[in-house]
Write a protein that holds these residues in place. Sequence first.
Motif, mmCIF file in Angstrom:
data_model
loop_
_atom_site.group_PDB
_atom_site.id
_atom_site.type_symbol
_atom_site.label_atom_id
_atom_site.label_comp_id
_atom_site.label_asym_id
_atom_site.label_seq_id
_atom_site.Cartn_x
_atom_site.Cartn_y
_atom_site.Cartn_z
ATOM 1 N N ILE A 1 -15.481 4.470 62.282
ATOM 2 C CA ILE A 1 -14.320 4.321 63.149
ATOM 3 C C ILE A 1 -14.685 4.673 64.582
ATOM 4 O O ILE A 1 -15.502 5.567 64.825
ATOM 5 C CB ILE A 1 -13.122 5.178 62.655
ATOM 6 N N ALA A 2 -14.141 3.901 65.518
ATOM 7 C CA ALA A 2 -14.277 4.213 66.939
ATOM 8 C C ALA A 2 -12.870 4.374 67.493
ATOM 9 O O ALA A 2 -12.022 3.505 67.299
ATOM 10 C CB ALA A 2 -15.007 3.085 67.663
ATOM 11 N N ILE A 3 -12.607 5.508 68.119
ATOM 12 C CA ILE A 3 -11.275 5.767 68.676
ATOM 13 C C ILE A 3 -11.307 5.441 70.160
ATOM 14 O O ILE A 3 -12.193 5.901 70.891
ATOM 15 C CB ILE A 3 -10.873 7.253 68.494
ATOM 16 N N MET A 4 -10.348 4.643 70.596
ATOM 17 C CA MET A 4 -10.331 4.198 71.980
ATOM 18 C C MET A 4 -9.150 4.770 72.730
ATOM 19 O O MET A 4 -8.048 4.850 72.192
ATOM 20 C CB MET A 4 -10.240 2.678 71.988
ATOM 21 N N TYR A 5 -9.382 5.173 73.963
ATOM 22 C CA TYR A 5 -8.282 5.646 74.803
ATOM 23 C C TYR A 5 -8.480 5.125 76.217
ATOM 24 O O TYR A 5 -9.502 5.392 76.843
ATOM 25 C CB TYR A 5 -8.224 7.174 74.801
ATOM 26 N N LEU A 6 -7.523 4.362 76.700
ATOM 27 C CA LEU A 6 -7.570 3.778 78.046
ATOM 28 C C LEU A 6 -8.937 3.212 78.428
ATOM 29 O O LEU A 6 -9.516 3.606 79.433
ATOM 30 C CB LEU A 6 -7.141 4.821 79.089
ATOM 31 N N GLY A 7 -9.427 2.300 77.593
ATOM 32 C CA GLY A 7 -10.643 1.589 77.949
ATOM 33 C C GLY A 7 -11.949 2.276 77.594
ATOM 34 O O GLY A 7 -13.012 1.714 77.784
ATOM 35 N N LYS A 8 -11.859 3.507 77.118
ATOM 36 C CA LYS A 8 -13.072 4.272 76.786
ATOM 37 C C LYS A 8 -13.105 4.577 75.296
ATOM 38 O O LYS A 8 -12.067 4.839 74.692
ATOM 39 C CB LYS A 8 -13.040 5.624 77.514
ATOM 40 N N ILE A 9 -14.298 4.572 74.714
ATOM 41 C CA ILE A 9 -14.433 5.078 73.352
ATOM 42 C C ILE A 9 -14.555 6.599 73.452
ATOM 43 O O ILE A 9 -15.422 7.113 74.165
ATOM 44 C CB ILE A 9 -15.701 4.523 72.678
ATOM 45 N N VAL A 10 -13.687 7.334 72.772
ATOM 46 C CA VAL A 10 -13.737 8.788 72.877
ATOM 47 C C VAL A 10 -14.374 9.444 71.660
ATOM 48 O O VAL A 10 -14.848 10.567 71.740
ATOM 49 C CB VAL A 10 -12.345 9.406 73.133
ATOM 50 N N GLU A 11 -14.373 8.748 70.537
ATOM 51 C CA GLU A 11 -15.007 9.336 69.357
ATOM 52 C C GLU A 11 -15.469 8.245 68.406
ATOM 53 O O GLU A 11 -14.786 7.242 68.205
ATOM 54 C CB GLU A 11 -14.018 10.275 68.627
ATOM 55 N N VAL A 12 -16.657 8.439 67.820
ATOM 56 C CA VAL A 12 -17.207 7.495 66.842
ATOM 57 C C VAL A 12 -17.805 8.283 65.684
ATOM 58 O O VAL A 12 -18.381 9.344 65.902
ATOM 59 C CB VAL A 12 -18.333 6.625 67.456
ATOM 60 N N GLY A 13 -17.659 7.734 64.491
ATOM 61 C CA GLY A 13 -18.296 8.379 63.354
ATOM 62 C C GLY A 13 -17.879 7.747 62.043
ATOM 63 O O GLY A 13 -17.071 6.819 62.030
ATOM 64 N N PRO A 14 -18.432 8.244 60.934
ATOM 65 C CA PRO A 14 -18.014 7.765 59.614
ATOM 66 C C PRO A 14 -16.529 8.075 59.414
ATOM 67 O O PRO A 14 -16.093 9.180 59.740
ATOM 68 C CB PRO A 14 -18.874 8.579 58.641
ATOM 69 N N ILE A 15 -15.782 7.118 58.880
ATOM 70 C CA ILE A 15 -14.325 7.211 58.953
ATOM 71 C C ILE A 15 -13.766 8.434 58.239
ATOM 72 O O ILE A 15 -12.867 9.108 58.766
ATOM 73 C CB ILE A 15 -13.670 5.893 58.476
ATOM 74 N N ASN A 16 -14.283 8.765 57.067
ATOM 75 C CA ASN A 16 -13.710 9.911 56.355
ATOM 76 C C ASN A 16 -13.954 11.222 57.100
ATOM 77 O O ASN A 16 -13.100 12.101 57.118
ATOM 78 C CB ASN A 16 -14.274 9.997 54.941
ATOM 79 N N ASP A 17 -15.131 11.336 57.734
ATOM 80 C CA ASP A 17 -15.439 12.547 58.495
ATOM 81 C C ASP A 17 -14.516 12.669 59.710
ATOM 82 O O ASP A 17 -13.958 13.732 59.984
ATOM 83 C CB ASP A 17 -16.892 12.523 58.985
ATOM 84 N N VAL A 18 -14.389 11.555 60.440
ATOM 85 C CA VAL A 18 -13.582 11.608 61.662
ATOM 86 C C VAL A 18 -12.124 11.935 61.333
ATOM 87 O O VAL A 18 -11.489 12.749 62.000
ATOM 88 C CB VAL A 18 -13.675 10.273 62.431
ATOM 89 N N LEU A 19 -11.600 11.302 60.287
ATOM 90 C CA LEU A 19 -10.180 11.506 59.985
ATOM 91 C C LEU A 19 -9.910 12.853 59.332
ATOM 92 O O LEU A 19 -8.806 13.376 59.408
ATOM 93 C CB LEU A 19 -9.647 10.365 59.105
ATOM 94 N N SER A 20 -10.925 13.445 58.690
ATOM 95 C CA SER A 20 -10.657 14.759 58.108
ATOM 96 C C SER A 20 -11.005 15.875 59.087
ATOM 97 O O SER A 20 -10.398 16.940 59.059
ATOM 98 C CB SER A 20 -11.406 14.932 56.790
ATOM 99 N N LYS A 21 -12.007 15.645 59.941
ATOM 100 C CA LYS A 21 -12.366 16.674 60.932
ATOM 101 C C LYS A 21 -12.548 16.036 62.301
ATOM 102 O O LYS A 21 -13.669 15.807 62.744
ATOM 103 C CB LYS A 21 -13.668 17.351 60.515
ATOM 104 N N PRO A 22 -11.448 15.745 62.983
ATOM 105 C CA PRO A 22 -11.578 15.090 64.284
ATOM 106 C C PRO A 22 -12.253 16.015 65.292
ATOM 107 O O PRO A 22 -12.086 17.233 65.226
ATOM 108 C CB PRO A 22 -10.130 14.816 64.683
ATOM 109 N N MET A 23 -13.011 15.433 66.209
ATOM 110 C CA MET A 23 -13.689 16.254 67.219
ATOM 111 C C MET A 23 -13.063 16.085 68.588
ATOM 112 O O MET A 23 -13.178 16.955 69.433
ATOM 113 C CB MET A 23 -15.156 15.871 67.285
ATOM 114 N N HIS A 24 -12.449 14.949 68.834
ATOM 115 C CA HIS A 24 -11.831 14.733 70.138
ATOM 116 C C HIS A 24 -10.340 15.075 70.058
ATOM 117 O O HIS A 24 -9.679 14.721 69.084
ATOM 118 C CB HIS A 24 -12.021 13.280 70.562
ATOM 119 N N PRO A 25 -9.798 15.749 71.066
ATOM 120 C CA PRO A 25 -8.373 16.123 71.038
ATOM 121 C C PRO A 25 -7.440 14.922 70.871
ATOM 122 O O PRO A 25 -6.378 15.047 70.261
ATOM 123 C CB PRO A 25 -8.150 16.766 72.413
ATOM 124 N N TYR A 26 -7.857 13.766 71.374
ATOM 125 C CA TYR A 26 -6.999 12.591 71.231
ATOM 126 C C TYR A 26 -6.932 12.149 69.770
ATOM 127 O O TYR A 26 -5.869 11.806 69.257
ATOM 128 C CB TYR A 26 -7.505 11.442 72.114
#
Lengths: 311, 327
Positions: B231-256
């Motif tokens: 998964i890549a999370i996008m905010y106003l034109g920028k990618i703010v976080e990328v990673g394996p989807i289960n990891d990102v959704l269970s332990k997000p690293m970016h405040p957004y």
Amino acid sequence: MDTLVIEGLEVKYASQGTSVHAVNNVSFVLPKNESLGIVGESGCGKSTLGLSIIRAHQEKTSISGKIIFDGKSILDMSPKDFTENIRWKEISMIFQGAMNSLDPVFTIRQQFVEILKKHKFQGDAHQIIEHTILQVGLSESVLDRFPHELSGGMKQRVVIAMALLLRPKIVIADEPTTALDVLVQAQIINVLKELKKQGLSIVLISHDIGIISEIAEKIAIMYAGEIVEFGNLDEIYRNPMHPYTVALLNSTPKLKTESKITVLEGAPPSMINLPEGCKFYDRCPHAMDKCRKNPAKINTKSGYVMCWLYE
Amino acid sequence: MGSDEAMMEEILSITGLKKYFVKKGLFGRKEVVRAVDDVTLSIKKGETLVLAGESGSGKTTIARLILGALEQDAGKIVFDGIKISDKSEHLKKIRMECQMVHQDPYASINPRMTVLDIIKEPLEIHHIGNKLEQNKIVRQALAEVKLEPIEEIVKKHPHMLSGGQRQRVALARAIVTKPKLIIADEPVSMLDVSVRVGVLDLMKELQEKHGISFLYITHDLTTSKYVGHQIAIMYLGKIVEVGPINDVLSKPMHPYTQALLDSVSEPDPDNLHKNKQIRINESTNENTYQGCRFRAKCPYAIDKCKQEPELEKVQENRFSACYIKIN
């Protein structure tokens, strides 16, 4: 005392020579200070049910049954009586997509004043407008802006404020968060939660069982114009009885918990020629011969279920 | 290039992609919207990358840049080992091997055409097969997307189909050219809840059978977890976080990402008595391109956030553009 009682409500639309049976034999009781969530898929009649409560249906619609609000039978009132005493003053509505129907050439304040005038409001108009706009978490400066100057979330809050303007007891909210971004959606849910604490009853119409669980004490599951299961939120989510409720809950992917997702095959029947018997028959994994007859209404702990399985 | 192809495991890689739009206001006033600003991402073969973010974050612009429907301002797009430029052979390749499924199946298929003609159109455009072969390919595609009975479906017009069936037609149209990548832009958001999973399952099945990669564009984290690998999370034109989807959704690293997760309502009776906590600041001055774009809304913002954070590797496979450690 119960705020809203509906008994045997039937709504039929005339359409190109045929009649569309949008709401079929719907009954429920909503106790005072509780909120109701009406869940169902598109075309199941949930919006029609909402519109009937506020008597906002089109011409050529035939309605029968009873809607009793605070002891008064709404459908038996004259249109004038209903407009003067109930509509917006006791029951108001947030229509689906209403944020796109704000008038672009008037400021928000002018649109609020118009509502007050139409309903012959006596009292301090500006005070009530300002109080209401604060209630939905907006600042007073919004009042002098035009709709195009506001974001989607702000417009939706304005529309909610419009519904609250005359201090109704019940607000019917038809998909108030669809078409909004997730963050904004969550903020709107919090606005609704806050209003509930202040004593408002909300009838929330939605297809999203997640959002419903934030707001509603009582749940009505609708399928093909009928309420197939009615009861407390807790009961229905933890222990669904009607096979359609089970299928609906099981077909929703979850974020935090792992669960098996099953697909509900098939499509709901056409509302023009509704079959006799249980409307879910074709898609139901438990269908039996008996289901060809209209299902009995079986009482459950907190409501009822329309299914022969529990006879 | 056969052996090279086997070596590569990425079907698409995008580096430093940029697209700025100029909004002309009254009196010649100009405002620049950085719809896609220095975006780098890649999709592995046979995998699904979810591109998630709110409306206006630039997700769809990326899709249009990949397909050459918009001209990029800067950056490099490599598809299947070939750098895509505006040469017509390149565009032909990407437009045949990379297909798109749009959000609204009521608008994305022509109401005047029959299902047969709708699905056949890409074959005609790309001159694949003669009439007989084309008709055969259409029927195979319909069988793959499980629209039956086929002989009846081919004669139908879109208005005779339900939303879920229409989206299956759109998928059938997307697979006839044997694409390597399908860009699916909110493919289920217009569909009823009970139908959604069916369409998502179909996407997964096509992926397993034909090794098709997907770029799944959405704002809905719940369905993305169901189909995605990365998964890549996008905010106003920028990618703010990328990673394996289960990891990102269970332990997000970016405040957004955290705020997005906070705002999801799961069907849970306990929600009723809880207040929804969304870790975000209400802010008035949005759209600041200076420093971290999420700064105004971020509850953790510090002084350093005035300098733009880069998307950096934080852990194995995990990338985040943030100075703060939230977990």
